[in-house]
Design a protein around this motif. Structure first.
Motif: not given
Length: 212
Positions: A50-52, A87-88, A60-61, A139-141
């Motif tokens: 999930d991108d969000s 997302r290394f 942390t992920a 990048v997530r979020g």
């Protein structure tokens, strides 16, 4: 997670989505609960894709994924597929060496090791990153933030800055990174997730152009 399971059983779509949204926004707290360790592979994989997903960093992920894998040795077969969701490429080289590489699985499992090597190669080629984009470099979020790039801290000040700052949800300015040199009056553009800074002046004399 209990609410999600009940909503799924009775086909309560809105309730399920609301519960999942709450869990994504509070994923660190959820990962510390006993219910987290009972997630199925499909459930944790859905979260990590999930991108969000709201996390302070992609490291942390990774640590959360390792925690789930280490809970039951029967889960080790899922390691390569699950870690593909990390997302290394967005983890700093320092953290890759200090916190990712030291995990035995990342060195002993060929597929996991390839994920680490790909991320290191991505960081070794900064000027090719725009053509090396993949899901593991995104990048997530998805949060929209306001940035400031260099410039003067105030119009009355002559000193320049090379800092790139962003304003968080509490309206606090935080340093994101910095440019190679101090400048102001530069051109700034965002393209395909990259911030480009061109030109600019290194002092009041417009003939002295900073190069970026």
């Amino acid at each position: 997670m209990y609410v999600v399971n009940i909503a799924d059983t009775y086909n309560l779509k809105d309730t399920k989505e609301a519960a999942q949204k709450f869990m994504r926004e509070n994923f660190i707290e959820f990962s510390e609960m006993e219910q987290f360790l009972k997630l199925t592979y499909e459930q944790i994989s859905e979260f990590l894709t999930d991108d969000s997903l709201q996390l302070p960093s992609e490291l942390t992920a990774f640590q959360i994924a390792i925690k789930w894998l280490d809970f039951d040795e029967k889960r080790l077969k899922y390691a390569p597929d699950l870690l593909c969701n990390i997302r290394f490429g967005t983890i700093s080289p320092q953290d890759l060496v200090s916190h990712v590489q030291i995990v035995p699985r990342m060195m002993q499992d060929a597929e996991c090791h390839r994920l680490l090597v790909d991320a290191m190669n991505y960081h070794l080629l900064p000027f090719q990153q725009n053509i090396l984009q993949s899901r593991r470099t995104k990048v997530r979020g998805g949060q929209r933030v306001l940035l400031t790039v260099g410039g003067r801290p105030a119009l009355t000040e002559k000193s320049l800055s090379k800092d790139i700052l962003y304003r968080d949800e509490d309206s606090v300015w935080n340093k994101l990174t910095e440019m190679p040199a101090k400048s102001f009056n530069q051109c700034v553009a965002v393209l395909d997730g990259f911030l480009y800074v061109a030109g600019g002046e290194d002092q009041n004399d417009a003939r002295n152009q900073a190069k970026h």
